[in-house]
Design an enzyme around this catalytic site. Structure first.
Site, PDB file in Angstrom:
ATOM      1  N   LYS A   7       2.739  10.520  -0.606  1.00 47.47           N
ATOM      2  CA  LYS A   7       1.830  11.083   0.401  1.00 47.47           C
ATOM      3  C   LYS A   7       2.525  12.024   1.392  1.00 47.47           C
ATOM      4  O   LYS A   7       2.172  12.047   2.569  1.00 47.47           O
ATOM      5  CB  LYS A   7       1.131   9.943   1.152  1.00 47.47           C
ATOM      6  N   SER A  36       5.660  12.308  -4.015  1.00 46.43           N
ATOM      7  CA  SER A  36       4.267  12.514  -4.387  1.00 46.43           C
ATOM      8  C   SER A  36       3.600  13.406  -3.339  1.00 46.43           C
ATOM      9  O   SER A  36       3.723  13.182  -2.141  1.00 46.43           O
ATOM     10  CB  SER A  36       3.572  11.157  -4.484  1.00 46.43           C
ATOM     11  N   ASP A  72       0.815  -1.226   0.000  1.00 50.12           N
ATOM     12  CA  ASP A  72       0.000   0.000   0.000  1.00 50.12           C
ATOM     13  C   ASP A  72       0.846   1.274   0.000  1.00 50.12           C
ATOM     14  O   ASP A  72       0.417   2.302   0.515  1.00 50.12           O
ATOM     15  CB  ASP A  72      -0.963   0.038   1.200  1.00 50.12           C
ATOM     16  N   GLY A  81      -4.189  -4.070  -4.755  1.00 49.32           N
ATOM     17  CA  GLY A  81      -5.175  -3.107  -5.234  1.00 49.32           C
ATOM     18  C   GLY A  81      -4.429  -1.829  -5.532  1.00 49.32           C
ATOM     19  O   GLY A  81      -4.059  -1.099  -4.627  1.00 49.32           O
ATOM     20  N   HIS A  82      -4.145  -1.598  -6.800  1.00 48.98           N
ATOM     21  CA  HIS A  82      -3.336  -0.434  -7.163  1.00 48.98           C
ATOM     22  C   HIS A  82      -4.243   0.710  -7.624  1.00 48.98           C
ATOM     23  O   HIS A  82      -4.935   0.602  -8.625  1.00 48.98           O
ATOM     24  CB  HIS A  82      -2.302  -0.820  -8.219  1.00 48.98           C
ATOM     25  N   THR A  83      -4.241   1.779  -6.843  1.00 51.05           N
ATOM     26  CA  THR A  83      -5.144   2.897  -7.082  1.00 51.05           C
ATOM     27  C   THR A  83      -4.463   3.954  -7.936  1.00 51.05           C
ATOM     28  O   THR A  83      -3.363   4.393  -7.621  1.00 51.05           O
ATOM     29  CB  THR A  83      -5.566   3.523  -5.733  1.00 51.05           C
ATOM     30  N   LYS A 138       2.268   2.256  -5.051  1.00 46.61           N
ATOM     31  CA  LYS A 138       3.005   1.814  -6.242  1.00 46.61           C
ATOM     32  C   LYS A 138       2.222   2.125  -7.521  1.00 46.61           C
ATOM     33  O   LYS A 138       2.804   2.489  -8.531  1.00 46.61           O
ATOM     34  CB  LYS A 138       3.280   0.302  -6.157  1.00 46.61           C
ATOM     35  N   GLN A 193       2.315  -5.800  -3.201  1.00 43.58           N
ATOM     36  CA  GLN A 193       2.601  -5.914  -1.760  1.00 43.58           C
ATOM     37  C   GLN A 193       3.890  -5.152  -1.414  1.00 43.58           C
ATOM     38  O   GLN A 193       4.127  -4.109  -2.006  1.00 43.58           O
ATOM     39  CB  GLN A 193       2.681  -7.395  -1.328  1.00 43.58           C
TER      40      GLN A 193
HETATM   41  P1  IMP Z   1      -2.631 -12.680   1.331  1.00 46.44           P
HETATM   42  O1  IMP Z   1      -1.637 -12.119   0.371  1.00 46.44           O
HETATM   43  O2  IMP Z   1      -4.059 -12.406   0.945  1.00 46.44           O
HETATM   44  O3  IMP Z   1      -2.374 -14.125   1.630  1.00 46.44           O
HETATM   45  O4  IMP Z   1      -2.442 -11.911   2.731  1.00 46.44           O
HETATM   46  C1  IMP Z   1      -1.275 -12.075   3.538  1.00 46.44           C
HETATM   47  C2  IMP Z   1      -0.899 -10.763   4.211  1.00 46.44           C
HETATM   48  O5  IMP Z   1      -0.484  -9.827   3.237  1.00 46.44           O
HETATM   49  C3  IMP Z   1      -2.045 -10.086   4.973  1.00 46.44           C
HETATM   50  O6  IMP Z   1      -1.507  -9.401   6.093  1.00 46.44           O
HETATM   51  C4  IMP Z   1      -2.585  -9.071   3.974  1.00 46.44           C
HETATM   52  O7  IMP Z   1      -3.221  -7.987   4.602  1.00 46.44           O
HETATM   53  C5  IMP Z   1      -1.277  -8.644   3.317  1.00 46.44           C
HETATM   54  N1  IMP Z   1      -1.459  -8.144   1.943  1.00 46.44           N
HETATM   55  C6  IMP Z   1      -1.651  -8.880   0.833  1.00 46.44           C
HETATM   56  N2  IMP Z   1      -1.741  -8.079  -0.248  1.00 46.44           N
HETATM   57  C7  IMP Z   1      -1.586  -6.827   0.187  1.00 46.44           C
HETATM   58  C8  IMP Z   1      -1.523  -5.557  -0.479  1.00 46.44           C
HETATM   59  O8  IMP Z   1      -1.640  -5.418  -1.703  1.00 46.44           O
HETATM   60  N3  IMP Z   1      -1.323  -4.476   0.330  1.00 46.44           N
HETATM   61  C9  IMP Z   1      -1.149  -4.599   1.664  1.00 46.44           C
HETATM   62  N4  IMP Z   1      -1.179  -5.746   2.320  1.00 46.44           N
HETATM   63  C10 IMP Z   1      -1.394  -6.859   1.579  1.00 46.44           C
END
Ligand code: IMP
Length: 432
Positions: free
Chosen positions: A332, A414, A13, A40-42, A16, A225
């Site tokens: 940010k 940014s 988050d 989730g890339h905003t 990116k 991630q």
């Molecule tokens: P999973 O990737 O859904 O298995 O989640 C494993 C961990 O990674 C959890 O703590 C999620 O909240 C975190 N996580 C997975 N994808 C993201 C992301 O895109 N942003 C932030 N945290 C993420």
């Protein structure tokens, strides 16, 4: 020709999507190489927000080809839904703009069901996953029983694979978790339809990448991630199930390490984390709430409120090491405007001992007490600043302090969600 890897330097988050969108006009190819729709890339373009979960953020730039590499795990329902929306909005007109690796593994309904069932059963020890089936899909990949995108185009083999895997998955779902089984007949029919719809996008993406490099094109690799969610380098087991570090580009996209020119680490001007696991600089009180509200810190994938705290230079130094960062992007910065004072953790105290380094074990990270430096804040609204010199003195000093603590130059800053609310101090795609 130049290649840039954009990698999250914290717990995901970091923004990116915004940086990839900003850089993508200079890239002919944008490539995702790991993770799935847990991301989730905003991106905000001309006031309109787009959240992308699988498609690389380069799609919003009309001249960019977007690759989904073999290291990505793909939920066909989510990808097809995303592509449909992009088509409806007139953003995706030509399937050639999205190339999907036939070698990417599929997230199937039993993976999402198992992800949720396990989290529910784990209760107090839950990872806090996104529930998108990421972990169970990577497990099957490593166990050599995964079903891949190209299998959707081979009906006989697909049928046999679904039947084989369904037995095992349904045993776990029904006998261990008391969940409903997945019907293999219905799944097979659905999968054939996914194959029909995805066929125009399926490609040998390593070849597309190789061709682009040979033709001297710029390539941008879009990390998902972040470093501390990496399966090896993160706060295990509170991590995702893929390698998120820059090195994962090589295996996940199919490119040799000698061909990477620039690795830009993306960080917020503070820190956030979603899900469980240690977070040394977390602020659970008023300050954390202020950052959450000012930064709109709610998950782009799950809507969960993000945990918030001060910037952590110990974290960024570790990210610089394991990714080989050549540049930093600080996102940010505007969220910190109006804070009377701002802090950065420069070291930790673990069991009474001072350390500058990120600890090796989860227990030590859980016990780490941050040691802070405090700086004066700034009052001014900085969202219209476009040059480093336009920033208030204290904001500039803050950025310069980050550079000296992490020993990596800050190339991009940014100052707002909009595409152009960005200060460029060095070009990641500059020829080397
Ligand atoms: P999973 O990737 O859904 O298995 O989640 C494993 C961990 O990674 C959890 O703590 C999620 O909240 C975190 N996580 C997975 N994808 C993201 C992301 O895109 N942003 C932030 N945290 C993420």
């Amino acid at each position: 020709m130049s290649t840039v890897v954009a990698v999250g330097a914290q717990w995901g988050d970091e923004g990116k999507g915004k940086i990839v969108d900003w850089l993508s006009p200079q890239a002919q190819l944008v490539v995702r190489y790991h993770g799935g729709n847990n991301a989730g890339h905003t991106v905000v373009v001309e006031g309109e927000q787009t959240i992308l979960h699988v498609t690389p953020a380069g799609i919003l730039n009309p001249d960019t080809v977007n690759l989904i590499g073999p290291g990505v795990v793909v939920d066909p329902v989510v990808l097809l839904g995303e592509l449909d929306k992009l088509k409806q909005r007139g953003i995706l007109r030509d399937p050639a703009r999205v190339r999907l690796s036939g070698r990417a593994h599929l997230i199937l309904p039993w993976h999402t069901a198992l992800d949720k069932a396990r989290e529910e059963a784990a209760r107090g020890r839950a990872i806090g996953t996104t529930g998108r089936g990421i972990g169970p899909t990577y497990e099957d990949k490593v166990a050599r029983r995964g079903i891949r995108v190209a299998d959707l185009l081979q009906p006989k083999d697909l049928r046999a694979a679904i039947d084989r895997v369904a037995k095992l998955k349904n045993f776990e779902l029904v006998e261990f978790y008391s969940w409903d089984p997945i019907d293999p007949d219905a799944l097979y029919e659905q999968a054939l339809e996914w194959g029909r719809q995805l066929e125009p996008y399926i490609d040998h993406t390593e070849r597309v990448l190789e061709r682009a490099l040979r033709e001297g094109k710029n390539v941008l690799f879009e990390g998902a991630q972040g470093t501390f969610l990496d399966i090896d380098h993160g706060t295990y087991p509170y991590v995702t199930s893929s390698n998120c570090v820059a090195g994962a580009v090589c295996a996940g996209a199919g490119i040799g390490p000698t061909r990477i020119d620039c690795v830009i680490g993306i960080s917020k001007a503070y820190t956030t984390r979603v899900g469980g696991g240690p977070f040394p600089t977390e602020e659970t009180g008023e300050l954390g709430e202020r950052l959450r509200q000012a930064g709109a810190e709610f998950g782009a994938t799950t809507g969960r409120p993000r945990r918030c705290g001060w910037l952590d230079a110990v974290v960024l130094r570790e990210a610089a090491t394991v990714n080989g960062l050549t540049q930093l992007a600080i996102n940010k910065l505007d969220v910190l405007s109006g804070m009377p004072e701002i802090k950065i953790a420069t070291a930790y105290r673990v069991k009474g001992k001072l350390t500058q380094e990120f600890p090796m074990t989860l227990g030590e990270v859980e016990q780490a007490e941050p040691v802070y430096e405090t700086y004066p804040g700034w009052e001014e609204n900085i969202t219209d600043c476009r040059r480093f010199e336009d920033l208030p003195d204290n904001a500039r000093s803050y950025i310069e302090r980050i550079e000296s603590l992490v020993d990596v130059p800050v190339a991009l800053i940014s100052v707002g969600a909009a595409r152009d609310a960005t200060i460029t101090r060095a070009e990641p795609f500059a020829p080397r």
